[in-house]
Design an enzyme around this catalytic site. Structure first.
Site, PDB file in Angstrom:
ATOM      1  N   ASP A  94       0.837  -1.270   0.007  1.00 21.47           N
ATOM      2  CA  ASP A  94       0.037   0.032   0.088  1.00 21.47           C
ATOM      3  C   ASP A  94       0.964   1.156  -0.013  1.00 21.47           C
ATOM      4  OD1 ASP A  94       0.907   0.447   2.406  1.00 21.47           O
ATOM      5  OD2 ASP A  94      -1.274   0.424   3.467  1.00 21.47           O
ATOM      6  N   CYS A 127       3.030  -3.134   4.039  1.00 23.48           N
ATOM      7  CA  CYS A 127       2.469  -1.851   4.531  1.00 23.48           C
ATOM      8  C   CYS A 127       2.964  -1.119   5.510  1.00 23.48           C
ATOM      9  CB  CYS A 127       0.778  -2.243   4.699  1.00 23.48           C
ATOM     10  SG  CYS A 127       0.656  -3.141   6.370  1.00 23.48           S
ATOM     11  N   THR A 184       2.830  -0.901   8.681  1.00 23.70           N
ATOM     12  CA  THR A 184       3.358  -1.740   9.824  1.00 23.70           C
ATOM     13  C   THR A 184       3.587  -3.110   9.274  1.00 23.70           C
ATOM     14  OG1 THR A 184       1.039  -2.472  10.355  1.00 23.70           O
ATOM     15  CG2 THR A 184       1.989  -0.538  11.293  1.00 23.70           C
ATOM     16  N   HIS A 236       9.472 -23.030  10.144  1.00 21.91           N
ATOM     17  CA  HIS A 236       8.304 -23.798  11.224  1.00 21.91           C
ATOM     18  C   HIS A 236       7.012 -23.888  10.610  1.00 21.91           C
ATOM     19  CE1 HIS A 236      10.787 -23.614  15.240  1.00 21.91           C
ATOM     20  NE2 HIS A 236      11.593 -24.066  14.001  1.00 21.91           N
ATOM     21  N   HIS A 253       6.401 -29.667  12.435  1.00 16.83           N
ATOM     22  CA  HIS A 253       6.037 -28.643  11.756  1.00 16.83           C
ATOM     23  C   HIS A 253       4.834 -28.815  10.854  1.00 16.83           C
ATOM     24  CE1 HIS A 253       8.503 -26.391  14.578  1.00 16.83           C
ATOM     25  NE2 HIS A 253       9.638 -27.076  13.867  1.00 16.83           N
TER      26      HIS A 253
HETATM   27  C1  RB5 Z   1      -1.841   3.010   6.087  1.00 10.10           C
HETATM   28  O1  RB5 Z   1      -1.981   4.263   6.802  1.00 10.10           O
HETATM   29  C2  RB5 Z   1      -1.771   1.944   7.155  1.00 10.10           C
HETATM   30  O2  RB5 Z   1      -2.904   1.773   7.994  1.00 10.10           O
HETATM   31  C3  RB5 Z   1      -1.070   0.616   6.565  1.00 10.10           C
HETATM   32  O3  RB5 Z   1      -0.351   0.954   5.879  1.00 10.10           O
HETATM   33  C4  RB5 Z   1      -0.916  -0.322   7.498  1.00 10.10           C
HETATM   34  O4  RB5 Z   1       0.223  -0.093   8.498  1.00 10.10           O
HETATM   35  C5  RB5 Z   1      -2.063  -1.186   8.025  1.00 10.10           C
HETATM   36  O5  RB5 Z   1      -1.825  -2.194   8.919  1.00 10.10           O
END
Ligand code: RB5
Length: 145
Positions: free
Chosen positions: A8, A65, A67, A98, A133
């Site tokens: 994203d 993304c 996080t 695993h 596993h």
């Molecule tokens: C986008 O702002 C953010 O929410 C997305 O990239 C991600 O971190 C969501 O888990």
């Protein structure tokens, strides 16, 4: 290897750095976007990448993304996908050894380019260990039914 990549807006910069890195190493990358900072919804990009993994058009997938959490949650809703969130190279090896993860997820806002490269190298060098596993992976996959 053939690798599908998607991200994203929170992950596209790291995704593109890692795409170049993989291509320099001779791998074939299917880039499924996004490629700008314009806001998009990460489940759409998880789906695009995971479809290529499920259809076996690629060997594995990489998702990014902000996080790594949201896009990994979305990926794990898709039948046939085992996506491991990789905040370190040590965990990247373990998700292969695993969990036999066929997709890895990284956090673009929390992973430096050098860390990202090390994470990918570690995942790609690792082998699934099977044995106990395999039993556990089979039980994970049975949860889809
Ligand atoms: C986008 O702002 C953010 O929410 C997305 O990239 C991600 O971190 C969501 O888990």
């Amino acid at each position: 290897m053939k690798i599908a990549m998607a991200a994203d807006h929170g992950g596209f910069e790291l995704k593109n750095i890692l795409k170049d890195y993989l291509e320099e190493k001779g791998h074939t990358v299917m880039n499924l976007g996004t490629d700008s900072s314009e806001s998009v919804d990460y489940p759409d990009y998880a789906k695009l990448c995971c479809e290529k993994v499920v259809s076996k058009e690629v060997d594995f997938g990489i998702l990014v993304c902000g996080t790594g959490v949201g896009i990994s949650i979305a990926a794990n809703k898709i039948d046939g996908i085992r996506c491991g969130l990789c905040p370190s190279k040590e965990i990247a090896a373990l998700v292969k050894q695993h969990n036999n993860a066929n997709v890895i997820a990284l956090g673009g806002r929390f992973t430096s380019p050098e860390e990202g490269k090390a994470i990918i190298d570690s995942y790609m060098a690792a082998q699934f260990e099977g044995g106990r596993h395999q039993t556990r992976v089979d039980k994970i996959m049975a949860l889809e039914k």
